[in-house]
Design a protein around this motif. Structure first.
Motif, PDB file in Angstrom:
ATOM      1  N   SER A  92      31.561 -20.092   6.777  1.00  0.00           N
ATOM      2  CA  SER A  92      30.402 -20.837   6.285  1.00  0.00           C
ATOM      3  C   SER A  92      30.743 -21.569   4.999  1.00  0.00           C
ATOM      4  N   LEU A  93      30.360 -22.831   4.924  1.00  0.00           N
ATOM      5  CA  LEU A  93      30.630 -23.626   3.734  1.00  0.00           C
ATOM      6  C   LEU A  93      29.565 -24.716   3.611  1.00  0.00           C
ATOM      7  N   PRO A  94      28.887 -24.816   2.467  1.00  0.00           N
ATOM      8  CA  PRO A  94      27.904 -25.898   2.310  1.00  0.00           C
ATOM      9  C   PRO A  94      28.562 -27.266   2.415  1.00  0.00           C
ATOM     10  N   ASP A  95      27.909 -28.181   3.108  1.00  0.00           N
ATOM     11  CA  ASP A  95      28.392 -29.564   3.201  1.00  0.00           C
ATOM     12  C   ASP A  95      27.850 -30.314   1.987  1.00  0.00           C
ATOM     13  N   MET A  96      28.608 -30.264   0.902  1.00  0.00           N
ATOM     14  CA  MET A  96      28.100 -30.767  -0.361  1.00  0.00           C
ATOM     15  C   MET A  96      27.908 -32.279  -0.362  1.00  0.00           C
ATOM     16  N   SER A  97      28.722 -33.005   0.359  1.00  0.00           N
ATOM     17  CA  SER A  97      28.565 -34.463   0.360  1.00  0.00           C
ATOM     18  C   SER A  97      27.224 -34.862   0.966  1.00  0.00           C
ATOM     19  N   LEU A  98      26.859 -34.230   2.072  1.00  0.00           N
ATOM     20  CA  LEU A  98      25.576 -34.540   2.693  1.00  0.00           C
ATOM     21  C   LEU A  98      24.412 -34.031   1.850  1.00  0.00           C
ATOM     22  N   ASP A 105      26.780 -15.669  -3.671  1.00  0.00           N
ATOM     23  CA  ASP A 105      27.754 -16.563  -3.051  1.00  0.00           C
ATOM     24  C   ASP A 105      27.059 -17.705  -2.310  1.00  0.00           C
ATOM     25  N   PRO A 106      27.290 -18.953  -2.706  1.00  0.00           N
ATOM     26  CA  PRO A 106      26.656 -20.083  -2.026  1.00  0.00           C
ATOM     27  C   PRO A 106      27.156 -20.298  -0.598  1.00  0.00           C
ATOM     28  N   ARG A 107      28.234 -19.614  -0.220  1.00  0.00           N
ATOM     29  CA  ARG A 107      28.648 -19.697   1.181  1.00  0.00           C
ATOM     30  C   ARG A 107      27.707 -18.889   2.068  1.00  0.00           C
ATOM     31  N   ALA A 108      26.925 -17.998   1.454  1.00  0.00           N
ATOM     32  CA  ALA A 108      25.904 -17.248   2.186  1.00  0.00           C
ATOM     33  C   ALA A 108      24.551 -17.949   2.147  1.00  0.00           C
ATOM     34  N   TYR A 109      24.298 -18.731   1.088  1.00  0.00           N
ATOM     35  CA  TYR A 109      23.026 -19.433   0.925  1.00  0.00           C
ATOM     36  C   TYR A 109      23.333 -20.861   0.481  1.00  0.00           C
ATOM     37  N   HIS A 110      23.250 -21.800   1.408  1.00  0.00           N
ATOM     38  CA  HIS A 110      23.724 -23.154   1.127  1.00  0.00           C
ATOM     39  C   HIS A 110      22.851 -23.888   0.124  1.00  0.00           C
ATOM     40  N   GLY A 111      21.553 -23.593   0.090  1.00  0.00           N
ATOM     41  CA  GLY A 111      20.713 -24.199  -0.935  1.00  0.00           C
ATOM     42  C   GLY A 111      21.154 -23.783  -2.328  1.00  0.00           C
TER      43      GLY A 111
END
Length: 800
Positions: free
Chosen positions: A752-758, A606-612
């Motif tokens: 938790s959520l990756p900030d994809m735009s940044l 799950d990318p909400r656990a690992y933002h990279g």
């Protein structure tokens, strides 16, 4: 070609039944190394501009089996090989990677890869041997329809071709390979009437019995087999290729391409075990003549326990090279012995990460919508429960010290992490035995476990929301009444029944293993609901979005969220009252169920656990993928590459801090480490960049350094992206799977959520990509040597 390269690429045209071999000059090998990187070069070299327009089902879509220079060497965790083509599932670059023994066997026969084009008019088997019968196509109509296990039991002792028709290899710009003569099953005898001889089932059975008797007398060696099942034959878009029942080329539908070509199987047998191959002597010396590949295989699972490192009898390019080979092998084995991840894999297999992942928020639950599961459920599927309930033994790939493969009773292959996660928590199924059955069924039928379980979970989620067709012939729950439907209203989610009034309680949508097993069979046979599910997750969503009966189900004002009405606009005037509102809500619902990037279903991390990892999913060349780069290994805290500043667990997992730089480097390195040189993503966890450089310098004879390998990885990554862009992708295709675009309400990754735009903004800058289009800038193309001129991207490789 020298060092550990076998020396030739085998070409097979299934339409014309021509078979020939080619060598490639050292500059090509140095630039592309092997694996999927070299496969990409070969496909462009063969097709030119057509590579960017041909359909996956086109006979000219090449299927490329490719080893790497490390494949088949005695270095640990180097059993892998790749299969590449234009993907039937995604329509873009497709590749799959598996271990086992096929790659090593192919090198022993004398080929680094096999380039297959065209399509046969009937089912065939491609047999590649170093025996006098050589390389040939055998008619195999009796195998069509058999599952992969049945076919393997026949093919591993495939009858030798009787004396008869044969054809010489047609060479292209190279000297002939005297050993690799070709005879093909079914070629007309010039003196006959032109009819092709055919072996009946009875004749084949008799010949097989004779061969088995010969094997028992020690006269022949069982073959290595890669075969498709009914799913590949029937055009399921995510069909797999299964090697020796337990090693699977699963992702992107490479088995589907074999089905299009009516190629049932690839059979490889090195009867001489490569004793006359220069690369084999380079690595093994006298050991090859005494034990061969079988000797290494027997010792694979014991390497960690009792292998004695140090100089063996391995004549190479002189005393210094012998010493370097022995020292490198000893160093890699020592790293493996003392690494906690390898110990875990050896003890619990890949499923040992299930419980750890759960406590990090990494495991999918109820189609990615829950962060927690009822207490005790994960434990029923975890590594300890697996070992206690169903484990009967463990096996390994060629010359690998890890032995992560699990065996069940009867020497049946056991499920690995992705199968347990996909058929377990993703579907709320806590029955480990049924998970194992689902995994075996997928292997037998030739289905990728990730795409299969994801597509079934998507269908259940759609049915729960009332978005699945009601027609009995495609119903998920035939003759079981209505399903529970979620409706979003002004006060949040509520429930109501959809479809006809239920008889008693509504059927349980989630956690029913019998429904799961039935749907797997239906998918492979493309019947009932399986006819839709065979399209893959994205195909299912596109299909549902176009169904008028779905758009109008439960189309009453009470079932429509008020906040949707403003978005319906003037469409209401041309529909029944409420219908336009429902269509808008349903289309939004369908989009929110998408688990894919570029059409490939996300694996079960799950990318909400690992933002990279989220950025890696969004930008991966084949779509959402965790094994074509080293991002996840680094974020998990398992792998470190100090020479590149990539240290295990150095950055917070649920943060975007430093992740764009990490992902870019991890992708470039992974393109070579995993996809070209062919280290295993699991067994290679303890190794670093110095190990990679040392291994490739020894294996190829090229004086690589880290800078050159990273530059090569960046260039190959960009070439795959250029192919995808030329096939129609845009910057908009770089996104998280939609199922990951909302934060979880509970569990370790809650909120938790990756900030994809940044993340994408910084990533594009580091990659040299135009943020508006996703294309590489002219300056970056020029830097990577991918311009024919100042303005035109390279489409056909220049002569090297």
């Amino acid at each position: 070609m020298g060092g550990s390269y076998a020396g030739h690429i085998l070409y097979v045209n299934l339409t014309t039944q021509e078979i020939w071999a080619r060598q490639f000059p050292d500059p090509v090998l140095r630039r592309y190394i092997g694996g999927s990187a070299l496969a990409l070069y070969l496909m462009r070299d063969w097709l030119g501009e057509r590579l960017y327009t041909l359909a996956p089902e086109d006979p000219d879509n090449p299927l490329v089996f490719m080893t790497g220079p490390l494949t088949g060497t005695p270095l640990p965790s180097t059993a892998r090989m790749t299969v590449s083509a234009i993907s039937p599932l995604t329509g873009i670059w497709g590749e799959s990677n598996a271990g086992g023994f096929l790659g090593a066997e192919l090198k022993m026969v004398g080929y680094d890869g096999i380039f297959i084009t065209g399509a046969s008019s009937e089912p065939v088997v491609l047999v590649v041997e170093d025996a006098p019968t050589g390389v040939r196509l055998e008619a195999a109509p009796q195998l069509w329809g058999k599952d992969t296990y049945e076919a393997y039991q026949i093919l591993k002792r495939w009858p030798p071709l009787p004396a008869g028709s044969s054809s010489q290899l047609r060479m292209v710009g190279q000297e002939p390979v005297e050993r690799a003569t070709s005879s093909r099953r079914g070629a007309p005898d010039p003196e006959s009437s032109g009819k092709s001889p055919r072996r009946t089932v009875e004749e084949s059975t008799k010949a097989t019995d004779l061969m088995n008797a010969e094997v028992r007398r020690g006269g022949l060696i069982p073959a290595q087999v890669a075969v498709i099942g009914p799913a590949g034959e029937n055009g399921v878009r995510y069909a797999s290729i299964v090697h020796n029942q337990r090693h699977v080329f699963g992702r992107t539908g490479m088995g589907t391409v074999m089905g299009y070509k009516r190629l049932k199987a690839l059979v490889v047998r090195a009867q001489e075990k490569g004793r006359n191959q220069p690369w084999k002597k380079f690595w093994y010396g006298e050991m090859a003549e005494k034990k061969g590949q079988e000797g290494m295989a027997e010792r694979s699972s014991d390497l960690l326990a009792d292998a004695q490192p140090g100089p063996a009898k391995q004549p190479t390019r002189g005393a210094m090279a012998r010493k370097e080979v022995a020292e490198l092998r000893a160093r890699l084995l020592e790293k493996s012995r003392h690494h906690v991840a390898i110990e875990m894999l050896n003890t619990f297999g890949t499923n040992g990460s299930l419980e750890l992942g759960y406590f990090n928020g990494d495991v999918p639950i109820k189609y990615w919508r829950q962060g927690e599961w009822a207490e005790g459920n994960i434990e029923t599927l975890g590594g300890s429960a697996y070992n206690e309930k169903i484990l009967a033994g463990k096996t390994s790939c060629y010359a690998c010290p890890v032995a992560c493969k699990r065996e069940l009773a009867g020497r049946k292959p056991g499920p690995e992490y992705e199968a347990v996660a996909g058929f377990g928590p993703l579907l709320l199924n806590r029955d480990l035995e049924k998970v194992a059955q689902a995994n075996e069924l997928c292997n037998r039928l030739g289905l990728d476990v990730i795409s299969t379980s994801s597509t079934i979970a998507l269908a259940l989620a759609a049915a729960e929301r009332g978005l699945w067709p009601a027609a009995e012939e495609v119903a998920l729950f035939p003759q079981r009444g209505a399903v529970k439907l979620e409706v979003t209203g002004p006060n949040g989610p509520s429930s109501e029944a959809g479809g006809p009034p239920p008889k008693g309680d509504s059927p349980q949508v989630w956690g029913d293993p019998e429904v799961l097993l039935r749907l797997i069979e239906d998918i492979a046979q493309r019947r009932r609901a399986g006819s839709i599910l065979a399209l893959g997750a994205r195909g299912v969503l596109e299909h549902l979005a176009g169904l008028p009966e779905v758009q109008r189900r439960n189309a009453t004002p009470a079932s429509i969220a008020p906040d949707v009405s403003d978005r319906a606009g003037s469409a209401l005037s041309s529909h029944q009252p409420g219908t336009a509102f429902l269509v808008v809500r349903q289309r939004a619902d369908l989009e929110s169920l998408d688990c894919t990037v570029k059409g490939l279903e996300a694996p079960y991390h799950d990318p909400r656990a690992y933002h990279g990892l989220g950025l890696d999913y969004a930008t991966g060349p084949r779509g959402a993928c965790h094994v074509s780069s080293l991002t996840l290994n680094i974020e998990l805290g398992a792998s470190s590459f100090p020479g590149l500043g990539l240290m295990a667990g150095d950055l917070p997992a649920q943060s975007g801090e430093g992740k764009a730089a990490l992902v870019k480097k991890a992708q470039d390195l992974g393109t070579i480490f995993l996809g070209a040189a062919m280290f295993c993503a699991l067994g290679g966890i303890p190794f670093d960049e110095e190990d990679l450089v040392s291994a490739l310098r020894l294996a190829t004879g090229f004086d690589y350094d880290l800078a050159e390998l990273m530059s090569s990885g960046e260039r190959v990554w960009m070439e795959k992206r250029l192919l995808n862009l030329r096939r129609g992708l845009t910057q908009a295709d770089d996104h998280l799977p939609r199922v990951h675009s909302r934060p979880l309400e509970s569990g370790p990754a809650a909120g938790s959520l990756p900030d994809m735009s940044l993340l994408l903004e910084e990533y594009y800058r580091r990659r040299g990509l135009d943020p508006a289009t996703g294309w590489p800038t002219p300056a970056k193309l020029k830097e990577l040597g991918l311009l024919d001129s100042e303005a035109q991207p390279l489409t056909v490789p220049r002569t090297l």
